[in-house]
Design an enzyme around this catalytic site. Structure first.
Site, PDB file in Angstrom:
ATOM      1  N   HIS A 184       0.824  -1.207   0.000  1.00 15.42           N
ATOM      2  CA  HIS A 184       0.000   0.000   0.000  1.00 15.42           C
ATOM      3  C   HIS A 184       0.862   1.263   0.000  1.00 15.42           C
ATOM      4  O   HIS A 184       0.490   2.280  -0.590  1.00 15.42           O
ATOM      5  CB  HIS A 184      -0.889   0.028   1.247  1.00 15.42           C
ATOM      6  CG  HIS A 184      -2.038  -0.924   1.211  1.00 15.42           C
ATOM      7  ND1 HIS A 184      -3.081  -0.811   0.333  1.00 15.42           N
ATOM      8  CD2 HIS A 184      -2.316  -2.025   1.970  1.00 15.42           C
ATOM      9  CE1 HIS A 184      -3.960  -1.776   0.541  1.00 15.42           C
ATOM     10  NE2 HIS A 184      -3.518  -2.527   1.526  1.00 15.42           N
ATOM     11  N   HIS A 240      -2.732  -1.222  13.170  1.00 15.43           N
ATOM     12  CA  HIS A 240      -2.159  -0.111  12.414  1.00 15.43           C
ATOM     13  C   HIS A 240      -1.844   1.022  13.380  1.00 15.43           C
ATOM     14  O   HIS A 240      -2.430   1.124  14.456  1.00 15.43           O
ATOM     15  CB  HIS A 240      -3.108   0.340  11.301  1.00 15.43           C
ATOM     16  CG  HIS A 240      -2.995  -0.502  10.067  1.00 15.43           C
ATOM     17  ND1 HIS A 240      -2.210  -0.160   8.995  1.00 15.43           N
ATOM     18  CD2 HIS A 240      -3.550  -1.698   9.744  1.00 15.43           C
ATOM     19  CE1 HIS A 240      -2.288  -1.099   8.062  1.00 15.43           C
ATOM     20  NE2 HIS A 240      -3.093  -2.050   8.497  1.00 15.43           N
TER      21      HIS A 240
END
Length: 340
Positions: A24, A203
């Site tokens: 990503h 995250h």
């Protein structure tokens, strides 16, 4: 004599999606040499599972969410050849990937297959988890954007994943939205509801990924995801080498050599990324409002194209409770902001 016996800290299995979630951060453009170099280093360090693929998983390379530099077949082939001890993992979300993608991945040597669903939609995984089990690979069921469901809902959904054949189940903090207490409550509910290992994937948007991972372990999770230098979507993931060092200090066995994982982190820093992930204003707001971390680059691109503030765009997307797979809404919302 003290009759209280101290229990031995639980063994923690580390699952490393550096070569999948990290995609990503570089628009899915890792090349074969980069994949090979990191996979070999992680293998040498004793990392149990090395996950590889497009950031959104098998079959996800597309114009909508980004074309990968390499095909799924090429990525898996390179990493499989580089691993002599570590198991190879892959990730698939129904709607992007198919049963044929799963068959191809296992044929190429995938040992662990994560089948993912939005946190309230585990029913979409039933057929695919069955395929993975029939193929003989370890089937994991994971729930994305898990902050959008209550602890009881997550426990119920994980119970369904087990019924469908998952050998391990768990939750992704896809937006980096959790506080440690949130994680504790959810993992405790899940571990009480299932009799298989429980997974946590963090995250770092609010700078809590390691703390949240430790909260998950204390609540009963035994499989924790972490990436080298935190390489991943948005503000990055739980930082692998930090987590290993902290777990070693706490007495948890991981089977990972600390010096080896530090060497792997150096390779990741030098070869995979232009700079380590940081908690900038955009990533912070993404975590605060609970928007998928993988939206960071598309939001920045759309904000630039439409001459709007990316922070305003993230707040607006948070109000609409968008989820991964709804990337086409980013431009729509940006144009609405621009017109307003």
């Amino acid at each position: 004599m003290d009759n209280v016996t101290k229990s031995t800290p639980a063994r923690v299995l580390i699952h490393d999606p550096t070569l999948r979630d990290g995609h990503h951060a570089v628009r899915h453009q890792l090349d074969a040499d980069q994949l090979r170099a990191y996979a070999a280093a992680a293998d040498a360090a004793g990392v149990p599972v090395v996950e590889v693929g497009h950031g959104n998983g098998l079959g996800a390379s597309s114009l909508q969410i980004g074309r990968a530099l390499l095909s799924d077949t090429d990525m898996l082939t390179v990493v499989r050849e580089a691993l002599t001890h570590s198991r190879m993992g892959v990730f698939m979300a129904p709607g992007w990937g198919t049963s044929d993608d799963l068959r191809g991945a296992v044929a190429l040597g995938a040992d662990v297959v994560r089948v993912a669903a939005h946190c309230t939609e585990s029913d979409v995984t039933e057929r695919h988890l069955g395929v993975v089990r029939d193929l003989g690979a370890d089937a994991h069921g994971v729930l994305l954007m898990s902050h959008m469901a209550s602890p009881d809902q997550l426990a119920q959904q994980c119970g369904l994943l087990v019924q469908f054949g998952a050998l391990a189940v768990g939750i992704f903090d896809s937006a980096g939205h959790y506080l440690p207490a949130d994680v504790t409550e959810r993992i405790a509910a899940i571990t009480a509801a299932v009799d298989v290992p429980v997974i946590f994937h963090g995250h770092n948007n609010l700078s809590l990924a390691v703390a949240n991972s430790l909260a998950a372990i204390r609540a009963g999770a035994t499989i924790i995801d972490a990436t080298a230098r935190g390489f991943g979507a948005g503000a990055g993931n739980t930082q692998l080498e930090v987590l290993v060092a902290v777990l070693e200090r706490m007495g948890h066995a991981t089977g990972i050599n600390l010096r080896g994982v530090l060497a792997a982190a150096e390779i990741a820093g030098e070869r995979l990324m232009k700079a380590p992930p940081v908690i900038d204003s955009v990533s912070l707001v993404s975590g605060l409002v609970g928007v998928f971390s993988g939206f960071k680059q598309p939001v920045l691109d759309s904000a630039h194209r439409n001459s709007v503030d990316p922070l305003d765009l993230f707040f607006a997307l948070g109000d609409r409770q968008v989820v991964a797979g709804q990337e086409d809404l980013i431009d729509d919302v940006a144009r609405q902001l621009q017109e307003a």
